[in-house]
Structures are given as C-alpha cells and as structure tokens.
Design a protein around this motif. Structure first.
Motif, PDB file in Angstrom:
ATOM      1  N   HIS A   1      86.080  12.067  78.510  1.00 38.47           N
ATOM      2  CA  HIS A   1      86.027  13.082  77.457  1.00 38.47           C
ATOM      3  C   HIS A   1      84.604  13.203  76.914  1.00 38.47           C
ATOM      4  O   HIS A   1      83.958  12.196  76.635  1.00 38.47           O
ATOM      5  CB  HIS A   1      87.010  12.738  76.342  1.00 38.47           C
ATOM      6  N   PRO A   2      84.101  14.436  76.732  1.00 40.04           N
ATOM      7  CA  PRO A   2      82.709  14.621  76.328  1.00 40.04           C
ATOM      8  C   PRO A   2      82.456  14.460  74.841  1.00 40.04           C
ATOM      9  O   PRO A   2      81.305  14.496  74.394  1.00 40.04           O
ATOM     10  CB  PRO A   2      82.411  16.062  76.765  1.00 40.04           C
ATOM     11  N   ALA A   3      83.511  14.320  74.055  1.00 42.41           N
ATOM     12  CA  ALA A   3      83.383  14.107  72.612  1.00 42.41           C
ATOM     13  C   ALA A   3      84.670  13.465  72.126  1.00 42.41           C
ATOM     14  O   ALA A   3      85.720  13.576  72.765  1.00 42.41           O
ATOM     15  CB  ALA A   3      83.130  15.425  71.875  1.00 42.41           C
ATOM     16  N   VAL A   4      84.583  12.791  70.983  1.00 37.79           N
ATOM     17  CA  VAL A   4      85.733  12.115  70.400  1.00 37.79           C
ATOM     18  C   VAL A   4      85.773  12.400  68.911  1.00 37.79           C
ATOM     19  O   VAL A   4      84.721  12.444  68.250  1.00 37.79           O
ATOM     20  CB  VAL A   4      85.660  10.587  70.643  1.00 37.79           C
ATOM     21  N   GLY A   5      86.971  12.613  68.385  1.00 40.05           N
ATOM     22  CA  GLY A   5      87.142  12.737  66.947  1.00 40.05           C
ATOM     23  C   GLY A   5      87.920  11.545  66.423  1.00 40.05           C
ATOM     24  O   GLY A   5      88.457  10.740  67.187  1.00 40.05           O
ATOM     25  N   THR A   6      87.992  11.415  65.106  1.00 37.54           N
ATOM     26  CA  THR A   6      88.871  10.417  64.510  1.00 37.54           C
ATOM     27  C   THR A   6      90.077  11.129  63.912  1.00 37.54           C
ATOM     28  O   THR A   6      90.055  12.334  63.684  1.00 37.54           O
ATOM     29  CB  THR A   6      88.167   9.605  63.410  1.00 37.54           C
ATOM     30  N   THR A   7      91.144  10.385  63.692  1.00 34.98           N
ATOM     31  CA  THR A   7      92.354  10.921  63.085  1.00 34.98           C
ATOM     32  C   THR A   7      92.595  10.215  61.762  1.00 34.98           C
ATOM     33  O   THR A   7      92.654   8.978  61.717  1.00 34.98           O
ATOM     34  CB  THR A   7      93.587  10.746  63.990  1.00 34.98           C
ATOM     35  N   SER A   8      92.740  10.961  60.692  1.00 31.58           N
ATOM     36  CA  SER A   8      92.906  10.328  59.381  1.00 31.58           C
ATOM     37  C   SER A   8      94.195   9.522  59.313  1.00 31.58           C
ATOM     38  O   SER A   8      94.222   8.432  58.729  1.00 31.58           O
ATOM     39  CB  SER A   8      92.845  11.372  58.263  1.00 31.58           C
ATOM     40  N   LEU A   9      95.274  10.033  59.908  1.00 31.08           N
ATOM     41  CA  LEU A   9      96.524   9.268  59.892  1.00 31.08           C
ATOM     42  C   LEU A   9      96.348   7.957  60.641  1.00 31.08           C
ATOM     43  O   LEU A   9      96.761   6.896  60.158  1.00 31.08           O
ATOM     44  CB  LEU A   9      97.663  10.067  60.520  1.00 31.08           C
ATOM     45  N   GLY A  10      95.742   8.010  61.822  1.00 29.73           N
ATOM     46  CA  GLY A  10      95.567   6.801  62.617  1.00 29.73           C
ATOM     47  C   GLY A  10      94.700   5.767  61.923  1.00 29.73           C
ATOM     48  O   GLY A  10      95.023   4.573  61.907  1.00 29.73           O
ATOM     49  N   VAL A  11      93.592   6.213  61.350  1.00 31.83           N
ATOM     50  CA  VAL A  11      92.689   5.287  60.661  1.00 31.83           C
ATOM     51  C   VAL A  11      93.383   4.682  59.450  1.00 31.83           C
ATOM     52  O   VAL A  11      93.316   3.469  59.207  1.00 31.83           O
ATOM     53  CB  VAL A  11      91.393   6.003  60.250  1.00 31.83           C
ATOM     54  N   ALA A  12      94.068   5.514  58.673  1.00 30.62           N
ATOM     55  CA  ALA A  12      94.752   5.022  57.488  1.00 30.62           C
ATOM     56  C   ALA A  12      95.869   4.054  57.864  1.00 30.62           C
ATOM     57  O   ALA A  12      96.000   2.966  57.282  1.00 30.62           O
ATOM     58  CB  ALA A  12      95.308   6.192  56.679  1.00 30.62           C
ATOM     59  N   ALA A  13      96.691   4.436  58.840  1.00 33.80           N
ATOM     60  CA  ALA A  13      97.813   3.582  59.225  1.00 33.80           C
ATOM     61  C   ALA A  13      97.338   2.242  59.765  1.00 33.80           C
ATOM     62  O   ALA A  13      97.938   1.196  59.482  1.00 33.80           O
ATOM     63  CB  ALA A  13      98.677   4.304  60.262  1.00 33.80           C
ATOM     64  N   ALA A  14      96.247   2.253  60.541  1.00 37.62           N
ATOM     65  CA  ALA A  14      95.714   1.004  61.082  1.00 37.62           C
ATOM     66  C   ALA A  14      95.237   0.068  59.980  1.00 37.62           C
ATOM     67  O   ALA A  14      95.243  -1.156  60.144  1.00 37.62           O
ATOM     68  CB  ALA A  14      94.570   1.306  62.049  1.00 37.62           C
ATOM     69  N   ALA A  15      94.838   0.657  58.854  1.00 41.58           N
ATOM     70  CA  ALA A  15      94.376  -0.145  57.714  1.00 41.58           C
ATOM     71  C   ALA A  15      95.494  -0.434  56.715  1.00 41.58           C
ATOM     72  O   ALA A  15      95.250  -1.032  55.664  1.00 41.58           O
ATOM     73  CB  ALA A  15      93.235   0.581  57.001  1.00 41.58           C
ATOM     74  N   GLY A  16      96.713   0.015  57.032  1.00 45.76           N
ATOM     75  CA  GLY A  16      97.837  -0.211  56.135  1.00 45.76           C
ATOM     76  C   GLY A  16      97.809   0.661  54.906  1.00 45.76           C
ATOM     77  O   GLY A  16      98.293   0.274  53.834  1.00 45.76           O
ATOM     78  N   LEU A  17      97.273   1.892  55.080  1.00 47.91           N
ATOM     79  CA  LEU A  17      97.116   2.805  53.952  1.00 47.91           C
ATOM     80  C   LEU A  17      97.839   4.120  54.233  1.00 47.91           C
ATOM     81  O   LEU A  17      97.965   4.520  55.391  1.00 47.91           O
ATOM     82  CB  LEU A  17      95.623   3.095  53.714  1.00 47.91           C
TER      83      LEU A  17
END
Length: 261
Positions: free
Chosen positions: A40-56
């Motif tokens: 993939h030539p670029a990557v984004g982040t996902t707010s749900l994924g980042v939050a869930a991984a941090a328990g938020l």
C-alpha cells in the motif's frame, strides 16, 4: 535532508492517480507495517482502532495522547501517513492547529461532530482554517458526518457544510456513511476537491472510481475484521482443530526491528 520528510507531496499526488487511493487504516505499528509490506502506498490511522487498543472509547477526545504517540511511532514508515484526529480534540482552533502542525504526518482527518452530534459548521471551518494556516502542505481531509450520524443526512446540507470547509482551506472532503451511487456521484461532481468515502458492501472500488470518488478509506473495518479473525483462530484451536498458517514470527519481528533501526 529532504524538503518533504513526511511525503506530503507524494500523498497529495495519490489523490490524482488513475484510480482512487485505497487507504487502509492501521491501529498500531504492527498493522501499519503489515499494510506497507503488502504494497500500500499510504497508510491512515483509525480512531476507533487506536482508542480501543488503548482501552478508551472512540470519539470522546480521550485518545488524543494515544493518537499522537502512534503518529510519532509511524514517522519512520517508508510511505505517507495520515492521522485521524477525531474533531481535533478541542473546541479551540489554535489548539487543534498546534496539534496537527506538530504531527510527523502527511495529512489529517478532522470530523465535524463532537459527542455524536453535528458541530456548528462555522466553528469547524475555523478549525480547518487554523490548521491550514500553520501547517502548509499538510493534507487536511474535512469529514462531514451528516450521513454517518443520520443527522440532516441529505445532499443539500452535506454539500453546504463541505463547501464551507473547502473555503476554509480543506484539501479533501470525507463523507462516511452508507451512500447511494447517485449521492456519491453528485458529491464528487459538485465538490472542487477529492471526495473520500468509506469502503463498504454496496460499491466495490471500480464502481467508486466510476462515480468519481478519489479516496476510499477502510476506516475501522480492518481492526474489526482482525478481531473477528483472532477470535476465529482461538475458537478453532479450542475446538481441537490444527493451527492455521500465519505470517512467520521472524517476519513480524524483523519489520518492527527495521522500523526502529
């Protein structure tokens, strides 16, 4: 030293290619590295994924530190990274701009809702304008949440809000939600900047290209699918079946080591 260390020009150019940019959204370093390894030539982040991984919980401004921290850890990727900043984590345009300008990223997403309700479009336009003023070259993708929330989900309202953000300097417009083909076509034709939509079951990538979409994000789909896959493997083992094939341990470890080298 390169004049464009975060690949901002390259990221912008990806929106003008012969096909829409399929932007996969990662939730941690390992998922981002796996997506890069797949080409993939670029990557984004996902707010749900980042939050869930941090328990938020998502979309509550609780994941600001986790999001900024991940952006820093992804700075060494060989492809451009764009960061989902929810609503900017603040009502103060100057605070939003300071955060965006400090990120080692090619772009950001800023959504026009807070706490599950649409925000005043004028206030959101102020946030967009503040970011573009202090971070020239950063691709600002202004998200319109009318269809996502089912609040004033019509073309007239969506276009009016989107045009305010474009006038404030937005480089792209993101309209998530379940849109019809006709709605996507109108949005793409009426907006003077690239239209971003979510990948979904109704319109495959070639059809979205025909309709005029220039960027197609996976949003939280990948992290949700990954959770399903992990649970399925654990269930398979519990049921007495053999372990399935997977990316070798050494390969995952080597990717991480190379990023930190």
């Amino acid at each position: 030293m390169t004049a464009d260390p975060h690949g901002r020009a390259a990221f912008r150019a990806l929106h003008a290619g012969p096909a829409p940019l399929l932007l996969p959204n990662a939730w941690d370093v390992a998922s981002a590295l796996a997506l890069v390894a797949d080409g993939h030539p670029a990557v984004g982040t996902t707010s749900l994924g980042v939050a869930a991984a941090a328990g938020l919980p998502d979309a509550t401004r609780a994941a600001r530190a986790a999001t900024a921290g991940l952006a820093g850890r992804l700075a060494g990727l060989p492809v451009p990274v764009t960061v989902d900043l929810e609503d900017g984590y603040s009502d103060d345009p100057a605070e939003v701009a300071a955060l965006a300008a400090a990120l080692p990223a090619a772009g950001v997403n800023l959504e026009d809702s807070t706490g599950g309700r649409l925000a005043d479009p004028g206030r959101h336009a102020d946030r967009v304008a503040a970011v573009t003023a202090v971070a020239p070259g950063l691709f600002v993708n202004a998200r319109v949440d009318t269809y996502w929330l089912g609040e004033r989900a019509d073309l007239a309202t969506t276009l009016a809000r989107a045009r305010r953000y474009v006038a404030a300097g937005a480089d792209g417009v993101f309209v998530p939600g379940r849109l019809t083909a006709a709605e996507i076509a109108v949005l793409a034709a009426e907006l003077p900047v690239p239209l971003n939509v979510l990948a979904g079951p109704d319109h495959p990538l070639p059809r979205l290209a025909e309709l005029g979409a220039r960027r197609v994000s996976t949003g939280s789909l990948l992290v949700r699918a990954a959770l399903d896959a992990a649970v399925a493997v654990a269930r398979r083992l519990r049921d007495g079946e053999p372990a399935p094939p997977a990316t070798p341990y050494a390969e995952v470890d080597a990717r991480t080591a190379a990023l930190g080298a």
